[in-house]
Design an enzyme around this catalytic site. Structure first.
Site, mmCIF file in Angstrom:
data_model
loop_
_atom_site.group_PDB
_atom_site.id
_atom_site.type_symbol
_atom_site.label_atom_id
_atom_site.label_comp_id
_atom_site.label_asym_id
_atom_site.label_seq_id
_atom_site.Cartn_x
_atom_site.Cartn_y
_atom_site.Cartn_z
ATOM 1 N N ASP A 18 0.343 -1.442 0.073
ATOM 2 C CA ASP A 18 0.388 -0.320 0.124
ATOM 3 C C ASP A 18 0.877 1.180 0.418
ATOM 4 O O ASP A 18 2.090 0.823 0.455
ATOM 5 C CB ASP A 18 -0.526 -0.060 1.118
ATOM 6 C CG ASP A 18 -1.745 0.976 1.545
ATOM 7 O OD1 ASP A 18 -2.652 1.665 0.108
ATOM 8 O OD2 ASP A 18 -1.867 2.026 2.295
ATOM 9 N N CYS A 44 -4.216 -1.650 -1.910
ATOM 10 C CA CYS A 44 -4.820 -0.509 -2.395
ATOM 11 C C CYS A 44 -5.039 -0.561 -4.257
ATOM 12 O O CYS A 44 -5.275 -0.871 -4.446
ATOM 13 C CB CYS A 44 -3.032 0.490 -3.024
ATOM 14 S SG CYS A 44 -2.675 2.069 -3.601
ATOM 15 N N HIS A 72 -6.860 3.137 3.539
ATOM 16 C CA HIS A 72 -7.306 3.739 4.535
ATOM 17 C C HIS A 72 -8.785 4.265 5.280
ATOM 18 O O HIS A 72 -8.667 4.453 6.386
ATOM 19 C CB HIS A 72 -6.832 5.041 3.894
ATOM 20 C CG HIS A 72 -4.756 5.246 4.262
ATOM 21 N ND1 HIS A 72 -4.256 4.777 2.886
ATOM 22 C CD2 HIS A 72 -4.720 5.470 5.177
ATOM 23 C CE1 HIS A 72 -3.439 4.629 3.108
ATOM 24 N NE2 HIS A 72 -3.173 4.822 3.961
HETATM 25 N N1 DGL Z 1 -5.020 3.506 0.073
HETATM 26 C C1 DGL Z 1 -4.368 3.612 -0.783
HETATM 27 C C2 DGL Z 1 -5.649 3.717 -1.733
HETATM 28 O O1 DGL Z 1 -6.214 2.323 -1.184
HETATM 29 C C3 DGL Z 1 -3.977 4.811 -1.154
HETATM 30 C C4 DGL Z 1 -4.169 6.096 -0.775
HETATM 31 C C5 DGL Z 1 -2.722 7.373 -0.968
HETATM 32 O O2 DGL Z 1 -2.000 7.300 -0.879
HETATM 33 O O3 DGL Z 1 -3.444 8.030 -1.794
HETATM 34 O O4 DGL Z 1 -6.236 4.006 -2.563
#
Ligand code: DGL
Length: 269
Positions: free
Chosen positions: A11, A74, A187
């Site tokens: 991630d 992610c 997140h």
């Molecule tokens: N946790 C990530 C997602 O699922 C990325 C967040 C980011 O780095 O902007 O998209």
């Protein structure tokens, strides 16, 4: 490759820990190797080519550690690099977008689904496409919430400021008549109580990362690579390109474990 080999999770930061939490619950025999590119987080506002390059750097790091499966924990990296990774790697690769979409279609009653995510994920329209392919009559409302990831990365996700930013960020989604909202960024589950509170109890929240673990479990069985239970303590490993201290604080709190060891790594620029 041995069935006892670790599963790799990547991630841009701590977000993928929401997937790890579920993996530890559903797959307690599996060893976890996690890399968060915290130093270069957020990925969401970055150009696709940069997200692609950073993701590959993380993948190369984990491949050296002999992972048996890769979970792109992610959404942004899944939206932009999943197909390429699946085509090029010799191990199974799992992204978070299809499992999240399936779960949303399973629970919606009015076929009106909201998706919140990073600017990159929303721009890619990956959820919109995945939902529409399976169910063309579904109405999809997309919304980028770029202020959410920094609140989580700074470990302020329970603060009054977080509550205010969640309300502000979700306002355009409030009167859209959706009955299901996909948390299309790994997140966001850390903000789940605030999101649920703002959207109301009648809206189903889908944690795309947690849904992904079901798919991981299925693929472990399909490829016959699931780890078996032994008496040995599992050697989970956590790596970050940012501050190991902050990463440790968030991971111990979120995973509800003590003594998480976090190592700092440097990926190529
Ligand atoms: N946790 C990530 C997602 O699922 C990325 C967040 C980011 O780095 O902007 O998209």
């Amino acid at each position: 490759m041995s069935n006892q080999a670790p599963i790799g999770f990547i991630d841009s930061g701590v977000g993928g820990l929401t997937v790890v939490k579920e993996a530890r619950r559903q797959l307690p025999n599996e060893t976890i190797l996690y890399l968060g590119d915290t130093a270069r987080c957020p990925y969401g506002p970055r150009p696709n080519e940069q997200i692609r390059q950073y993701t590959w750097e993380m993948v190369h790091f984990l491949l050296q550690k002999k992972i048996k499966m890769l979970v792109i924990a992610c959404n942004t990296a899944t939206a932009i690099v999943l197909e390429e990774l699946k085509a090029k790697l010799a191990i199974p690769v799992v992204g978070v977008i299809l499992p999240g979409s399936r779960a949303a279609l399973k629970v919606t009653k009015n076929n009106h689904i909201g998706v919140i995510g990073t600017v990159g994920t929303v721009k890619s329209a990956a959820y919109l496409k995945a939902l529409k392919v399976k169910s063309p009559q579904t109405v999809v409302e997309q919304l980028a919430c770029p202020k959410f990831v920094p609140i989580v990365e700074s470990n302020e996700y329970r603060s009054a400021i977080a509550k205010m930013l969640v309300a502000e960020g979700l306002a355009p989604m409030k009167n859209k008549q959706i009955d299901t909202l996909v948390l299309g960024c790994t997140h966001y589950p850390l903000l789940k109580p605030l999101i649920q509170n703002y959207m109301g109890e009648s809206v189903n929240l889908i944690d795309s990362g947690a849904e992904t673990v079901g798919e991981v479990s299925m693929l472990l069985d399909y490829f016959e690579i699931a780890a078996i239970s032994t008496n040995k303590k599992l050697a989970h490993q956590f790596f970050t390109t940012g501050s190991p201290k902050l990463f440790r604080e968030i991971s111990e709190e979120w995973l509800e474990v003590e003594g998480v060891t976090v190592e700092k790594v440097y990926l190529e620029e």
